[in-house]
Design a protein around this motif. Structure first.
Motif, mmCIF file in Angstrom:
data_model
loop_
_atom_site.group_PDB
_atom_site.id
_atom_site.type_symbol
_atom_site.label_atom_id
_atom_site.label_comp_id
_atom_site.label_asym_id
_atom_site.label_seq_id
_atom_site.Cartn_x
_atom_site.Cartn_y
_atom_site.Cartn_z
ATOM 1 N N SER A 44 0.820 -1.219 0.000
ATOM 2 C CA SER A 44 0.000 0.000 0.000
ATOM 3 C C SER A 44 0.847 1.258 0.000
ATOM 4 N N CYS A 45 2.007 1.212 0.644
ATOM 5 C CA CYS A 45 2.848 2.416 0.721
ATOM 6 C C CYS A 45 3.358 2.822 -0.659
ATOM 7 N N SER A 48 0.290 4.089 -2.772
ATOM 8 C CA SER A 48 -0.162 5.383 -2.252
ATOM 9 C C SER A 48 0.813 6.495 -2.595
ATOM 10 N N GLN A 52 -2.467 9.278 -6.467
ATOM 11 C CA GLN A 52 -3.449 9.880 -5.577
ATOM 12 C C GLN A 52 -4.655 8.964 -5.413
ATOM 13 N N PHE A 54 -4.833 5.631 -5.276
ATOM 14 C CA PHE A 54 -4.630 4.611 -4.248
ATOM 15 C C PHE A 54 -4.360 5.227 -2.877
ATOM 16 N N ARG A 55 -3.852 6.452 -2.856
ATOM 17 C CA ARG A 55 -3.673 7.147 -1.579
ATOM 18 C C ARG A 55 -5.029 7.316 -0.899
ATOM 19 N N THR A 56 -6.028 7.653 -1.722
ATOM 20 C CA THR A 56 -7.387 7.786 -1.189
ATOM 21 C C THR A 56 -7.994 6.415 -0.905
ATOM 22 N N PHE A 58 -6.638 3.659 0.032
ATOM 23 C CA PHE A 58 -6.137 3.001 1.232
ATOM 24 C C PHE A 58 -6.313 3.851 2.492
ATOM 25 N N SER A 59 -7.045 4.954 2.330
ATOM 26 C CA SER A 59 -7.310 5.778 3.503
ATOM 27 C C SER A 59 -8.326 5.074 4.401
#
Length: 468
Positions: A44-45, A48, A52, A54-56, A58-59
């Motif tokens: 996930s890191c 993310s 953007q 996948f950043r959202t 995996f939030s």
């Protein structure tokens, strides 16, 4: 001390290996659905950091966790395409060579959804440069699809240009009347829309009637309400017709009877213009196609075919935008005089040429390509690059057949008392002043259907081939 290219490549390779080994993964993504679903173990890191989207995803607001792992589902993305996307995210590498055109287009749509901006332009250019044959198969459907995505500007411009080059593919199709008004408006605004203005006007009326099926096709039966409905339907499109470039006869027969659909000031100006042509108001320029076809025998798409044959492409990859050659008319028998002497005066020492002849009383054409030059030297030349061709239907490039020289001594023949000569048979040549030609397979493999023996032509043209 700056890191070398080798060190950067080593780091990228390590990240690609991390994707393969799945070491320390903390997220599971399910791509596809049912029997086509595949499970991907990812980090996930990394996702993310790189996007953007996948950043959202995996939030804490979106994320679903099971046994300490993020769980994420993408049923609309095939495992094959998702694997390509993941490889790019991890190490910046992408390989599209094993994808078919529809898959590349689907990948582009997914990339837009994931908002990976750096790939959007790259994939569009790949489609344009390597999948042009696919784009030509259904330009209307692709245009309507691309219109839905604001970021597909390169592909949008390419599709518009393709349609403007050969607009009758659209305007004479069953799909034309179902075009969305904004797309039709964009087409009518184009300076390079290669159609007669009266044909565009007729097509617009056809489109307008299709939007209002209750209105009669016979304009003499229109009542006041019908006119009002059509005026409202075509309100934003009528001003885009370049009426000043419609002939007086067509204006009188096809435009003036429908003058109520036009702004009143425009009608008055048009009447004044046709009565007193010298009193010309400020008008839009006529439409100018980007490729001018100076031929009375063939059309623009034939030159695209010739260019592809010259470069020995297995399929037609060129369009008029990326065609690497210009074709300059040197000689037309009906214009310059149908004599052997005139042919040599006009065509000798002009470099490579394409010869095109229309077979008398038919829609068939024959011709050939000389990669050297014509002259009166009595010399024969061998080459594998020359070819002869045959079209069973003059206006249909799909009926084209081409035959390359076998490299024989007489591939191209230059004789002062004959016109263009191809082959030692001779396979194809013009041998007198009256448009009489002759065909006999010898240096070039036989083309089925191509005339053998003596035959007549209505006209023939010779084009100088110039590398851009």
């Amino acid at each position: 001390m700056k890191m070398s290219h080798e060190h950067c490549q080593e780091a990228l390779n390590d990240f690609e290996e991390l994707l393969t080994t799945e070491l320390g993964y903390d997220a599971i993504i399910y791509a596809g659905e049912n029997e086509n679903m595949k499970e991907f173990h990812v980090h996930s890191c990394i996702l993310s950091t790189r996007t953007q989207y996948f950043r959202t995803a995996f939030s804490s607001e979106w994320a679903e966790k099971k046994n300490g792992k993020f769980i994420f589902k993408k049923p609309n993305v095939s495992p094959k395409l998702f694997k390509i996307i993941l490889r790019f995210i991890y190490c910046g590498k992408i390989d599209l060579t094993n994808l078919q055109g529809p898959e590349v287009l689907k990948l582009l749509i997914i990339i837009d959804e994931l908002n990976i901006q750096s790939l959007i332009s790259y994939i569009q250019n790949y489609l344009i440069n390597h999948q042009d044959e696919f784009l030509q198969q259904n330009p209307i459907g692709i245009l309507e699809l691309v219109y839905q995505y604001e970021s597909f500007t390169d592909l949008w411009d390419h599709c518009l240009e393709k349609i403007c080059e050969e607009p009758k593919i659209l305007f004479e199709s069953d799909k034309f009347t179902s075009l969305k008004e904004p797309i039709l408006k964009l087409l009518l605004e184009r300076d390079d829309l290669d159609l007669e203005e009266c044909f565009i006007w007729d097509s617009l009326l056809k489109w307008g009637l299709a939007q209002n099926p209750s209105i009669s096709q016979d304009i003499t039966k229109w009542n006041k309400e019908d006119i009002t409905i059509m005026e409202r339907t075509l309100h934003g499109l009528v001003p885009l017709i370049r009426f000043y470039h419609i002939s007086p006869e067509d204006f009188l027969d096809k435009v003036h009877p429908l003058k109520k659909l036009l702004p009143k000031d425009l009608v008055n100006d048009l009447l004044t213009f046709h009565i007193v042509p010298n009193r010309k108001p400020n008008v839009q320029p006529s439409r100018q196609p980007k490729f001018i076809c100076d031929s009375i025998i063939i059309e623009r798409q034939h030159f695209r075919t010739f260019a592809s044959w010259i470069d020995k492409k297995e399929s037609l990859h060129y369009n008029m935008k990326n065609c690497p050659y210009n074709f300059n008319l040197l000689y037309r028998a009906s214009r310059d005089g149908s004599t052997i002497a005139k042919f040599h005066v006009k065509c000798d020492y002009k470099g490579a040429t394409i010869v095109v002849a229309k077979i008398a009383n038919s829609e068939k054409i024959v011709g050939g390509y000389n990669p050297f030059q014509w002259d009166s030297s009595d010399q024969d030349m061998s080459t594998f690059d020359s070819f002869i061709f045959f079209f069973t239907e003059r206006k249909n490039v799909e009926t084209a057949r081409v035959s390359y020289s076998n490299g024989g001594q007489y591939s191209i023949r230059n004789m002062p008392h004959y016109g263009p000569m191809f082959g030692g048979g001779c396979d194809l040549y013009c041998y007198n002043q009256n448009g009489t030609w002759y065909g006999n397979p010898h240096t070039y493999p036989d083309i089925i259907g191509m005339p053998k023996g003596t035959f007549s032509v209505d006209d023939y043209e010779v084009f100088q081939v110039i590398k851009k």
